[in-house]
Design a protein around this motif. Structure first.
Motif, PDB file in Angstrom:
ATOM      1  N   SER A  27       0.863  -1.169   0.351  1.00  0.00           N
ATOM      2  CA  SER A  27      -0.188   0.049   0.048  1.00  0.00           C
ATOM      3  C   SER A  27       1.072   1.440   0.307  1.00  0.00           C
ATOM      4  O   SER A  27       0.553   2.260  -0.716  1.00  0.00           O
ATOM      5  CB  SER A  27      -0.753   0.260   1.403  1.00  0.00           C
ATOM      6  N   LEU A  28       1.677   1.490   0.740  1.00  0.00           N
ATOM      7  CA  LEU A  28       2.299   2.547   0.879  1.00  0.00           C
ATOM      8  C   LEU A  28       3.416   2.310  -0.722  1.00  0.00           C
ATOM      9  O   LEU A  28       3.920   3.257  -0.923  1.00  0.00           O
ATOM     10  CB  LEU A  28       3.567   2.071   1.202  1.00  0.00           C
ATOM     11  N   ALA A  29       3.962   1.739  -1.586  1.00  0.00           N
ATOM     12  CA  ALA A  29       4.788   1.478  -2.603  1.00  0.00           C
ATOM     13  C   ALA A  29       3.109   2.671  -3.515  1.00  0.00           C
ATOM     14  O   ALA A  29       3.926   3.401  -4.741  1.00  0.00           O
ATOM     15  CB  ALA A  29       4.731   0.502  -2.838  1.00  0.00           C
ATOM     16  N   ILE A  30       2.435   1.527  -3.568  1.00  0.00           N
ATOM     17  CA  ILE A  30       1.038   2.126  -4.022  1.00  0.00           C
ATOM     18  C   ILE A  30       1.350   3.780  -4.504  1.00  0.00           C
ATOM     19  O   ILE A  30       0.713   4.524  -5.339  1.00  0.00           O
ATOM     20  CB  ILE A  30       0.198   2.080  -3.712  1.00  0.00           C
ATOM     21  N   THR A  31       1.091   3.728  -2.868  1.00  0.00           N
ATOM     22  CA  THR A  31       0.697   5.513  -2.425  1.00  0.00           C
ATOM     23  C   THR A  31       2.047   6.101  -3.198  1.00  0.00           C
ATOM     24  O   THR A  31       1.574   7.485  -3.780  1.00  0.00           O
ATOM     25  CB  THR A  31       0.934   5.721  -0.576  1.00  0.00           C
ATOM     26  N   LEU A  32       3.352   5.331  -3.061  1.00  0.00           N
ATOM     27  CA  LEU A  32       4.567   7.260  -3.553  1.00  0.00           C
ATOM     28  C   LEU A  32       4.388   6.680  -4.811  1.00  0.00           C
ATOM     29  O   LEU A  32       4.731   7.713  -5.510  1.00  0.00           O
ATOM     30  CB  LEU A  32       5.712   6.366  -2.036  1.00  0.00           C
ATOM     31  N   PHE A  33       4.175   5.669  -5.671  1.00  0.00           N
ATOM     32  CA  PHE A  33       3.819   5.317  -6.750  1.00  0.00           C
ATOM     33  C   PHE A  33       3.378   6.150  -7.678  1.00  0.00           C
ATOM     34  O   PHE A  33       2.803   6.859  -8.634  1.00  0.00           O
ATOM     35  CB  PHE A  33       4.354   4.101  -7.338  1.00  0.00           C
ATOM     36  N   SER A  34       1.596   6.429  -7.125  1.00  0.00           N
ATOM     37  CA  SER A  34       1.235   7.216  -7.805  1.00  0.00           C
ATOM     38  C   SER A  34       0.915   8.328  -7.661  1.00  0.00           C
ATOM     39  O   SER A  34       0.786   9.101  -8.963  1.00  0.00           O
ATOM     40  CB  SER A  34      -0.107   7.412  -6.713  1.00  0.00           C
ATOM     41  N   TYR A  35       1.635   9.189  -6.616  1.00  0.00           N
ATOM     42  CA  TYR A  35       1.915  10.679  -6.392  1.00  0.00           C
ATOM     43  C   TYR A  35       3.591  10.608  -7.070  1.00  0.00           C
ATOM     44  O   TYR A  35       3.113  12.056  -8.168  1.00  0.00           O
ATOM     45  CB  TYR A  35       2.752  10.863  -4.694  1.00  0.00           C
ATOM     46  N   PHE A  36       3.871  10.175  -7.652  1.00  0.00           N
ATOM     47  CA  PHE A  36       5.159  10.215  -8.457  1.00  0.00           C
ATOM     48  C   PHE A  36       4.953  10.398 -10.541  1.00  0.00           C
ATOM     49  O   PHE A  36       4.602  11.305 -11.004  1.00  0.00           O
ATOM     50  CB  PHE A  36       6.067   9.184  -8.776  1.00  0.00           C
ATOM     51  N   VAL A  37       4.048   8.923 -10.146  1.00  0.00           N
ATOM     52  CA  VAL A  37       3.192   9.375 -11.589  1.00  0.00           C
ATOM     53  C   VAL A  37       2.204   9.880 -12.146  1.00  0.00           C
ATOM     54  O   VAL A  37       2.142  10.304 -13.211  1.00  0.00           O
ATOM     55  CB  VAL A  37       2.153   8.029 -11.683  1.00  0.00           C
ATOM     56  N   GLY A  38       1.370  10.650 -11.400  1.00  0.00           N
ATOM     57  CA  GLY A  38       0.773  12.134 -10.913  1.00  0.00           C
ATOM     58  C   GLY A  38       1.137  13.271 -11.838  1.00  0.00           C
ATOM     59  O   GLY A  38       0.415  13.986 -12.322  1.00  0.00           O
ATOM     60  N   ASN A  39       2.845  13.157 -10.661  1.00  0.00           N
ATOM     61  CA  ASN A  39       3.762  14.885 -11.331  1.00  0.00           C
ATOM     62  C   ASN A  39       4.057  14.162 -12.706  1.00  0.00           C
ATOM     63  O   ASN A  39       4.543  15.361 -12.614  1.00  0.00           O
ATOM     64  CB  ASN A  39       4.562  14.687 -10.888  1.00  0.00           C
ATOM     65  N   SER A  40       3.574  13.475 -13.600  1.00  0.00           N
ATOM     66  CA  SER A  40       4.100  13.016 -14.830  1.00  0.00           C
ATOM     67  C   SER A  40       3.412  13.912 -15.867  1.00  0.00           C
ATOM     68  O   SER A  40       2.679  14.739 -15.383  1.00  0.00           O
ATOM     69  CB  SER A  40       4.363  12.040 -15.353  1.00  0.00           C
ATOM     70  N   MET A  41       3.817  14.415 -17.089  1.00  0.00           N
ATOM     71  CA  MET A  41       2.876  15.440 -18.295  1.00  0.00           C
ATOM     72  C   MET A  41       2.551  14.040 -18.638  1.00  0.00           C
ATOM     73  O   MET A  41       0.885  14.579 -19.710  1.00  0.00           O
ATOM     74  CB  MET A  41       3.703  15.625 -18.929  1.00  0.00           C
ATOM     75  N   LEU A  42       1.975  12.808 -18.307  1.00  0.00           N
ATOM     76  CA  LEU A  42       1.012  12.045 -19.548  1.00  0.00           C
ATOM     77  C   LEU A  42       0.218  12.188 -18.909  1.00  0.00           C
ATOM     78  O   LEU A  42      -0.351  12.080 -17.418  1.00  0.00           O
ATOM     79  CB  LEU A  42       2.182  11.176 -19.766  1.00  0.00           C
TER      80      LEU A  42
END
Length: 414
Positions: A27-42
């Protein structure tokens, strides 16, 4: 039923603490990865589909969408064009249609003299190679004005160097699978502000880009508060013909024409009175169209909607939302790691049958629908992908164990 459910949850915790710990890490990995992906331009897979569902449902219910606030004045320049010679690398190659710069100069001169407008987003590209007799006066007027921004695009050179001080990035990205405008990035390459971010910084009298990257863009803050650098774009203001204004009055169109309306009415109602205390959004509302979840929309209002999201604090991380999603991820992860299904939670056979049809993708799509209904962005792609991988791993592991046990039984029987 609730007591039975609670007892089962308590029993899970006691007998599956190791599984629970692993689920918490996932769950921690999903939360962090979702944040990183959401910061992209795509754009993120699933964004458009959930937004479209909610938008269509709201239309079905008769919910009025996208009212234009009285503080915003949309100015359409689609019929204010002129044909000018165009040059590439100093060589004439033909003619180009551009926005009439004399009319823009008249508007901006009046705005500068009165100086009582809120802000000006001049969504007109002044590309190098286009020359008119009004360029010098227009460009110097723009450069000398407060509270104004113009767009620039990567790979496009502006007609004058003095314009760069007032320019901000107006690019966005799509993918072959999702060729729609669904995601907006505020800070490009961790240093180049978008139009929306420049407006936000200027309106709040902030120095710099307002959003600060940390550790090479690993995370971002806005005045010390953790924030997103990219966001699912919610269309709070829509340009699509007849709409109700804030007082419930019907309008034939929610923009005015630069020449035919604003400038031609100057003798009756001076321009400075028409634009007083307004955010002016000047652009081509007929030809500069983009596909969105509410249908085709001009590019200028898209940037305005991103600015509204910033002003409403929608880019800031909501810790309550993070906590709720973390608990959901942990619960779902525990099910997957144990190789069980949601229906085991319910003693009622009918509820068990209903829950047997609930897949992870369906669950997260329902969460996305609920979130988008309340204008909360939810990245369903990351958890769905990760739990699908976990599900595949658990199935393969169980298959391997079963085959191993069969071999042991066979050899024992022999």
């Amino acid at each position: 039923m609730m007591k039975t459910l609670w007892k089962k949850i308590v029993n899970w915790e006691r007998s599956n603490r190791k599984t629970l710990r692993v689920s918490i890490l996932v769950s921690l990995a999903i939360t962090l990865f979702s944040y990183f992906v959401g910061n992209s331009m795509l754009p993120i897979p699933g964004e458009y589909a959930a937004q479209k569902q909610i938008s269509d449902f709201k239309k079905f219910l008769g919910v009025q969408l996208g009212n234009v606030p009285d503080s915003v004045l949309f100015i359409n320049v689609c019929y204010d064009k002129e044909l000018v010679p165009f040059e590439e690398e100093g060589m004439p190659v033909g003619n180009m249609v551009i926005t009439n710069r004399e009319k823009l100069l008249k508007l901006l001169t009046a705005a500068k003299e009165s100086n009582d407008y809120r802000y000006i987003f001049l969504d007109v590209i002044f590309e190098d190679g286009t020359v008119t007799p009004f360029d010098s006066a227009l460009f110097h007027t723009i450069a000398s004005m407060d509270r104004i921004v113009i767009p620039e695009h990567k790979g496009t050179k502006l007609a004058a160097d003095i314009l760069y001080a007032k320019a901000a990035n107006a690019d966005y990205a799509t993918t072959w699978k999702q060729p729609t405008f669904a995601h907006y990035q505020f800070l490009h390459d961790d240093s180049i502000p978008s139009v929306a971010l420049r407006m936000y910084a200027d309106r709040n009298h902030l120095e710099g880009n307002a959003i600060t990257p940390h550790w090479g863009g690993l995370w971002y803050t806005d005045r010390g508060r953790l924030c997103h650098n990219g966001a699912t774009l919610f269309m709070k203001v829509i340009v699509n013909g007849k709409l109700l204004d804030e007082e419930g009055q019907s309008r034939e169109r929610n923009y005015i024409y630069l020449g035919a309306d604003l400038l031609d009415m100057d003798e009756v109602v001076p321009v400075k009175e028409q634009i007083k205390d307004k955010i002016l959004v000047i652009g081509d509302y007929n030809n500069d169209m983009h596909t969105t979840y509410v249908g085709p929309q001009p590019g200028s209002p898209l940037c305005l909607n991103a600015y509204i999201m910033l002003m409403n604090g929608k880019h800031l991380v909501s810790w309550i939302t993070v906590l709720i999603l973390f608990l959901v991820y942990t619960t779902v992860g525990t099910f997957y790691l144990r190789g069980t299904s949601f229906q085991t939670l319910f003693a009622n056979p009918w509820l068990g049958v209903i829950m047997s049809f609930l897949s992870t993708a369906t669950l997260f799509f329902i969460i996305a629908i609920i979130a988008f209904w309340h204008d909360i962005a939810f990245n369903m792609w990351v958890p769905t992908t990760i739990y699908s991988l976990i599900d595949t791993y658990v199935q393969k592991r169980n298959l391997f164990k079963n085959k191993k046990n069969e071999k042991i039984h066979s050899s024992t029987a022999a």
